[in-house]
Design a protein around this motif. Structure first.
Motif, PDB file in Angstrom:
ATOM      1  N   LEU A  97       0.821  -1.212   0.000  1.00 16.11           N
ATOM      2  CA  LEU A  97       0.000   0.000   0.000  1.00 16.11           C
ATOM      3  C   LEU A  97       0.854   1.260   0.000  1.00 16.11           C
ATOM      4  N   ASN A  98       2.025   1.205   0.638  1.00 15.23           N
ATOM      5  CA  ASN A  98       2.928   2.348   0.628  1.00 15.23           C
ATOM      6  C   ASN A  98       3.450   2.634  -0.778  1.00 15.23           C
ATOM      7  N   ARG A  99       3.579   1.594  -1.576  1.00 16.56           N
ATOM      8  CA  ARG A  99       4.096   1.767  -2.937  1.00 16.56           C
ATOM      9  C   ARG A  99       2.989   1.970  -3.967  1.00 16.56           C
ATOM     10  N   ASN A 100       1.754   1.801  -3.554  1.00  9.06           N
ATOM     11  CA  ASN A 100       0.649   1.829  -4.508  1.00  9.06           C
ATOM     12  C   ASN A 100      -0.511   2.664  -3.975  1.00  9.06           C
ATOM     13  N   PRO A 101      -0.356   3.983  -3.984  1.00  6.36           N
ATOM     14  CA  PRO A 101      -1.442   4.835  -3.486  1.00  6.36           C
ATOM     15  C   PRO A 101      -2.727   4.715  -4.292  1.00  6.36           C
ATOM     16  N   THR A 102      -2.626   4.279  -5.552  1.00  9.23           N
ATOM     17  CA  THR A 102      -3.845   4.044  -6.331  1.00  9.23           C
ATOM     18  C   THR A 102      -4.688   2.970  -5.653  1.00  9.23           C
ATOM     19  N   ALA A 103      -4.052   1.890  -5.225  1.00  8.35           N
ATOM     20  CA  ALA A 103      -4.773   0.817  -4.529  1.00  8.35           C
ATOM     21  C   ALA A 103      -5.389   1.330  -3.244  1.00  8.35           C
ATOM     22  N   LYS A 104      -4.609   2.087  -2.481  1.00  9.42           N
ATOM     23  CA  LYS A 104      -5.106   2.638  -1.220  1.00  9.42           C
ATOM     24  C   LYS A 104      -6.334   3.521  -1.471  1.00  9.42           C
ATOM     25  N   ALA A 105      -6.247   4.382  -2.482  1.00  8.52           N
ATOM     26  CA  ALA A 105      -7.350   5.287  -2.782  1.00  8.52           C
ATOM     27  C   ALA A 105      -8.593   4.529  -3.237  1.00  8.52           C
ATOM     28  N   ILE A 106      -8.392   3.491  -4.065  1.00 10.69           N
ATOM     29  CA  ILE A 106      -9.529   2.702  -4.548  1.00 10.69           C
ATOM     30  C   ILE A 106     -10.178   1.925  -3.405  1.00 10.69           C
ATOM     31  N   LEU A 107      -9.370   1.369  -2.528  1.00 14.63           N
ATOM     32  CA  LEU A 107      -9.915   0.648  -1.384  1.00 14.63           C
ATOM     33  C   LEU A 107     -10.763   1.582  -0.520  1.00 14.63           C
TER      34      LEU A 107
END
Length: 380
Positions: A97-107
């Protein structure tokens, strides 16, 4: 803007921002999640964690049991190490999640609609199939805790093979385990290095040799978010990328979690239908992998998958060059009910009533989420 143990996300499409706290890394992020080119880019500086407190805070996202044979015997190999194992998965998820803010935002976005626990279908990892750094190096951690190796998948054009692993059968496989919940399937692939050019083999063998016994600690490297070999040169990265984007990705990301997958049919809202979820994600400015069409469908029509395009971060190579490299992405999977269970009431359907396993055709296109063509593709 810099946050200690956190992420700052700012979308060019809106003025909203998101902060994500993690006990594992110190990061500097500047993110544009929606641009004219539709490319996700993050400038990142990461420090190796000194305080490995796996307990941390309670997680917001959960892992669901990805596969279960309801006739199988209970597996006791997972018992006793349950807390340790789930904490290790949490650490891998945190790095991801630290490397993939897109995933964090979508979640976070999906949670704002569904307002329920988000469940993971599977975790995926990439490896080099040479010098003991292939599938087995990562798989051992999971099989030691009761996972079972399942079918092999082959991707001749990409010079890859993969195995997927089903989680142990435990009494509460549909209930919560620690703060993460039950267990996901695991998908591990490897590059068939012997089929690569002499030049590419030389680079890969050089770094896996420098890793020493690092392959024995693949899961630890994933949880820490660090390479088991030294940082490569930009020239070597470029050389591998020309022949295999998978090889170049693995050279700079190592054993890091490549992607997680939301189990869409576990959602409660209209987003449980993957078509609705895809539309929702695109309407909010995120770019989906278009290779072979946004929606990837298995020949039997029972496994439906899609994924975002990977985020990119700045990476400092050993020669001092700083360039953006592809990192991680997030996938979505809807597993439909098997024909023999079609008459079961919807509220009684369990995971084992649904289509299991993976599909070569789908996975081959999902791999493209980290490709240059997808990263640089403009959204029309």
């Amino acid at each position: 803007m810099k946050f200690r143990s956190g992420i700052f996300l700012k979308s060019a499409a809106s003025s909203s921002s998101i902060e994500f706290s993690s006990p594992f890394t110190s990061l500097t992020y500047s993110s544009v999640l929606r641009s004219d080119s539709g490319r996700n880019f993050i400038s990142m500086k990461s420090e190796i964690p000194r305080n490995l407190n796996f307990l941390g805070k309670s997680r917001n996202f959960s892992i669901v049991c990805g596969s279960k044979d309801h006739h199988a015997q209970e597996d006791s190999s997972y018992q006793g190490g349950e807390s340790f194992f789930s904490r290790a998965l949490e650490a891998m998820e945190t790095v991801y999640l630290n490397r993939n803010p897109t995933a964090k935002a979508i979640l976070e976005l999906v949670r704002s609609i569904d307002d329920d626990r988000l469940c993971y279908d599977h975790f995926a990892f990439r490896t080099f199939g040479v010098n003991g750094h292939g599938i087995d190096s990562m798989a051992k951690f999971f099989t030691d805790f009761g996972y079972v190796q399942r079918e092999e998948l082959r991707f001749p054009a990409k010079k890859l093979k993969a195995f997927w692993f089903s989680p142990p059968n435990i009494p509460h496989s549909d209930a919560s385990i620690s703060s993460l919940g039950p267990l996901p399937r695991i998908f591990i692939s490897e590059l068939l290095v012997d089929q690569m050019s002499t030049e590419a083999q030389k680079i890969i063998r050089k770094y896996t040799k420098l890793s020493g016994n690092g392959n024995n600690y693949a899961a630890l490297a994933s949880a820490l978010g660090t390479l088991t070999w030294k940082q490569p040169s930009f020239t070597e990265f470029q050389q591998l990328a020309r022949e295999s984007e998978y090889a170049a990705w693995t050279l700079v990301n190592g054993y890091a979690l490549n992607h997680v997958t939301i189990s869409t049919h576990r959602l409660k809202s209209h987003l449980r239908k993957i078509g609705n979820l895809n539309q929702f994600i695109e309407q909010n400015g995120f770019k989906l992998n278009s290779e072979g069409g946004v929606l990837k469908v298995s020949p039997d029509g029972l496994l439906l998958q899609s994924s975002t395009v990977a985020d990119s971060t700045s990476f400092q190579f050993s020669d001092g060059t700083v360039e953006s490299v592809p990192r991680c992405y997030i996938e979505f999977a809807e597993r439909l009910v098997l024909p023999e269970f079609k008459n079961i009431p919807e509220n009684e359907v369990k995971e084992y009533h649904r289509r299991d396993g993976f599909e070569v055709g789908n996975a081959d296109k999902i791999f493209e989420s980290t490709s240059k063509d997808q990263l640089t593709r403009r959204v029309v």
